[in-house]
Design an enzyme around this catalytic site. Structure first.
Site, PDB file in Angstrom:
ATOM      1  N   GLY A  11       1.416  -4.899  -2.268  1.00  0.00           N
ATOM      2  CA  GLY A  11       2.784  -5.314  -2.618  1.00  0.00           C
ATOM      3  C   GLY A  11       2.914  -6.829  -2.507  1.00  0.00           C
ATOM      4  O   GLY A  11       2.465  -7.417  -1.528  1.00  0.00           O
ATOM      5  N   ARG A  72      -2.375  -2.283  -6.626  1.00  0.00           N
ATOM      6  CA  ARG A  72      -2.869  -1.374  -5.579  1.00  0.00           C
ATOM      7  C   ARG A  72      -3.991  -0.588  -6.244  1.00  0.00           C
ATOM      8  O   ARG A  72      -3.754   0.056  -7.259  1.00  0.00           O
ATOM      9  CB  ARG A  72      -1.764  -0.413  -5.139  1.00  0.00           C
ATOM     10  CG  ARG A  72      -0.553  -1.130  -4.527  1.00  0.00           C
ATOM     11  CD  ARG A  72       0.372  -0.113  -3.900  1.00  0.00           C
ATOM     12  NE  ARG A  72       1.637  -0.697  -3.515  1.00  0.00           N
ATOM     13  CZ  ARG A  72       1.832  -1.405  -2.395  1.00  0.00           C
ATOM     14  NH1 ARG A  72       0.835  -1.629  -1.571  1.00  0.00           N
ATOM     15  NH2 ARG A  72       3.021  -1.883  -2.120  1.00  0.00           N
ATOM     16  N   ASP A 103      -2.351  -4.340   5.007  1.00  0.00           N
ATOM     17  CA  ASP A 103      -3.352  -3.524   5.676  1.00  0.00           C
ATOM     18  C   ASP A 103      -4.424  -2.982   4.718  1.00  0.00           C
ATOM     19  O   ASP A 103      -5.622  -3.045   5.007  1.00  0.00           O
ATOM     20  CB  ASP A 103      -2.589  -2.339   6.286  1.00  0.00           C
ATOM     21  CG  ASP A 103      -3.210  -1.900   7.555  1.00  0.00           C
ATOM     22  OD1 ASP A 103      -3.570  -2.768   8.364  1.00  0.00           O
ATOM     23  OD2 ASP A 103      -3.365  -0.663   7.719  1.00  0.00           O
ATOM     24  N   THR A 125       2.498  -9.526   3.751  1.00  0.00           N
ATOM     25  CA  THR A 125       3.282  -8.345   3.387  1.00  0.00           C
ATOM     26  C   THR A 125       4.667  -8.490   4.000  1.00  0.00           C
ATOM     27  O   THR A 125       4.792  -9.030   5.104  1.00  0.00           O
ATOM     28  CB  THR A 125       2.634  -7.035   3.883  1.00  0.00           C
ATOM     29  OG1 THR A 125       3.614  -5.982   3.840  1.00  0.00           O
ATOM     30  CG2 THR A 125       2.116  -7.118   5.314  1.00  0.00           C
ATOM     31  N   ASP A 127       6.240  -6.146   5.201  1.00  0.00           N
ATOM     32  CA  ASP A 127       6.440  -5.063   6.181  1.00  0.00           C
ATOM     33  C   ASP A 127       6.241  -5.463   7.642  1.00  0.00           C
ATOM     34  O   ASP A 127       6.731  -4.780   8.537  1.00  0.00           O
ATOM     35  CB  ASP A 127       5.490  -3.896   5.875  1.00  0.00           C
ATOM     36  CG  ASP A 127       5.772  -3.259   4.527  1.00  0.00           C
ATOM     37  OD1 ASP A 127       6.880  -3.467   3.993  1.00  0.00           O
ATOM     38  OD2 ASP A 127       4.889  -2.552   3.999  1.00  0.00           O
ATOM     39  N   ASP A 129       3.587  -5.090   9.384  1.00  0.00           N
ATOM     40  CA  ASP A 129       2.964  -3.922  10.015  1.00  0.00           C
ATOM     41  C   ASP A 129       1.487  -4.140  10.335  1.00  0.00           C
ATOM     42  O   ASP A 129       0.727  -3.190  10.409  1.00  0.00           O
ATOM     43  CB  ASP A 129       3.130  -2.691   9.107  1.00  0.00           C
ATOM     44  CG  ASP A 129       2.499  -2.895   7.736  1.00  0.00           C
ATOM     45  OD1 ASP A 129       2.088  -4.031   7.416  1.00  0.00           O
ATOM     46  OD2 ASP A 129       2.414  -1.909   6.979  1.00  0.00           O
ATOM     47  N   ARG A 171       7.716   0.488   4.781  1.00  0.00           N
ATOM     48  CA  ARG A 171       6.775   1.615   4.849  1.00  0.00           C
ATOM     49  C   ARG A 171       6.969   2.347   6.180  1.00  0.00           C
ATOM     50  O   ARG A 171       8.067   2.807   6.432  1.00  0.00           O
ATOM     51  CB  ARG A 171       5.339   1.103   4.684  1.00  0.00           C
ATOM     52  CG  ARG A 171       4.396   2.123   4.103  1.00  0.00           C
ATOM     53  CD  ARG A 171       3.027   1.545   3.909  1.00  0.00           C
ATOM     54  NE  ARG A 171       2.986   0.637   2.787  1.00  0.00           N
ATOM     55  CZ  ARG A 171       2.747   1.011   1.524  1.00  0.00           C
ATOM     56  NH1 ARG A 171       2.499   2.254   1.250  1.00  0.00           N
ATOM     57  NH2 ARG A 171       2.739   0.141   0.552  1.00  0.00           N
TER      58      ARG A 171
END
Ligand code: F6P
Length: 319
Positions: A11, A72, A103, A125, A127, A129, A171
Site C-alpha cells: 500500500g 501487491r 511487512d 506504511t 499502518d 504495524d 489492517r
C-alpha cells in the site's frame, strides 16, 4: 561502481517519494548508479527497470503516492516469481537493492536476502504495524488526515447531538485509531489489540450526555470489526442516534507532513550508505528518535510494543 535498485511495494504511503529522492541523490552523490524499478516486485519480475538521474526525482518531496508505482504481488512469493526476480537482478547488473514498504515488502526482501541478494528495507506504511521501528513513514501523515477529518465530523455530530463511528485503516493494527483518537479528543476507541467493554462505554456515554455533552466520537480500527454493527449496538445501548463514516483511501493520499519527509529523507540516505558497505539482508528502523539498522530476520521476528499508556490517557481525559 555499484548499481543500486530501488522499488516501492505494498500500500502506498505519504513519504515514499521523499525516500526515493533521498536514495537517488545519495547514490549518485557517492559516485554510484541508481535504477528505479516500477510497480514493486511485479516490475522486478518483469524487468521494468530504468536508470534514474538527479532530475528524475526533482519536485517530488512534497507529493503523496510513489512516482515508481507500487503493487501487491502474490506471484513474487512463489518459487517461480522469486527465480524471475533473481534473474532480472542479474540481467540488469543490480548489485544492491533498496525496498520501501510494509511487512509484506520486508518479507519479500528476506526471501531475496536468503538467495544472496544484498538488500535493505525501509519501513513505509500508514499502518505503523512493524515491530522493529518506533514508527513507520506515512503513519503520522495518515494520523494528521484522520484527525482533520474527525474535527469536521465533530462539528456536525455536536450540532445534532449525536454519536458518530469513524472507521479508520490499519489492517490488524489499532495505532491509527489510537493516535488520532488521542489527538482529536475522541471519546472512545475500538481497536483489535484490546477487547472493548461495551457496558462501560455505554455507561460513560450516557453519563456525559446527562452532564450536557452533545457528541460522542468513536474511532474504530478496521481490524476490530464492522463499524455499522458497532453503531447499531452503541445506539441500542445508549439510545443516542449514531452515524457512521468510513474514511477509506483518503488516509493513504496527500502531501507528507514534516515527520514523514524528514524521516523518509534520513532513512533513504542512511540505507544507501549502509548497504554500500554491507552484504546480506537488513531493515532500517527508528528507535528513540535515531535511525537504526537491524538484521532483517531480527526485524521480522520482533514483537510490537503496544501503547497501553495512550489508552489510559484517552480514558482519563475524554470524559
Ligand atoms: O497497508 C495499508 C492499507 O491501507 C491497510 O490499512 C488496508 O487494510 C490495506 O492497505 C488496503 O489495501 P489495498 O490497497 O490493497 O486495498
Amino acid at each position: 561502481m555499484e548499481k543500486i535498485g530501488i522499488l516501492t511495494s505494498g500500500g502506498d504511503a505519504p513519504g515514499m517519494n521523499a525516500v526515493i529522492r533521498a536514495v537517488v541523490r545519495t547514490t549518485i552523490g557517492m559516485g554510484h548508479e541508481v535504477y528505479g524499478i516500477k510497480n514493486g516486485y511485479e516490475g522486478l519480475m518483469d524487468g521494468e527497470i530504468n536508470k534514474l538521474v538527479e532530475s528524475s526525482v526533482a519536485d517530488i518531496i512534497q507529493r503523496g503516492g510513489t512516482i515508481l508505482g507500487t503493487s501487491r504481488s502474490d506471484k513474487f512469493m512463489t518459487e517461480e516469481g522469486l527465480r524471475r526476480a533473481l534473474s532480472m537482478i542479474e540481467v540488469f547488473g543490480i548489485t544492491k537493492l533498496i525496498v520501501a514498504g510494509g511487512d509484506g515488502t520486508l518479507k519479500g526482501a528476506q526471501k531475496l536476502a536468503d538467495r544472496g541478494v544484498d538488500v535493505i528495507g525501509i519501513p513505509l506504511t500508514i499502518d505503523n504495524d512493524m515491530a522493529h521501528t518506533d514508527y513507520t513513514i506515512g503513519f503520522f501523515t495518515a494520523v494528521d488526515t484522520v484527525t482533520e477529518a474527525i474535527s469536521k465530523i465533530r462539528d456536525t455530530t455536536e450540532s445534532h447531538g449525536r454519536a458518530h463511528v469513524v472507521e479508520v485503516m490499519g489492517r490488524n493494527c489499532g495505532d491509527i485509531a489510537l493516535y488520532s483518537g488521542l489527538a482529536s479528543g475522541a471519546e472512545t476507541i475500538i481497536i483489535p489489540e484490546r477487547e472493548p467493554d461495551f457496558d462501560d462505554i455505554a455507561r460513560r456515554a450516557i453519563m456525559s450526555k446527562k452532564r450536557g455533552k452533545r457528541h460522542h466520537i468513536i474511532i474504530m480500527a478496521e481490524g476490530a470489526g464492522d463499524s455499522h454493527e458497532l453503531a447499531e449496538k452503541f445506539s441500542e445501548l445508549t439510545e443516542i442516534e449514531t452515524k457512521v463514516t468510513v474514511l477509506g483511501y483518503l488516509q493513504r493520499g496527500g502531501s507528507p507532513n514534516i515527520v514523514d519527509r524528514m524521516t523518509g529523507s534520513k532513512m533513504g540516505h542512511d540505507a544507501v550508505e549502509f548497504i554500500l558497505d554491507h552484504f546480506g539482508g537488513y531493515a532500517v528502523g527508528i528507535k528513540n528518535s535515531k535511525v537504526k539498522i537491524f538484521d532483517i530476520d531480527e526485524a521480522l521476528a520482533a514483537d510490537k510494543e503496544f501503547r497501553d499508556d495512550l489508552i489510559e490517557v484517552i480514558k482519563s481525559i475524554s470524559i
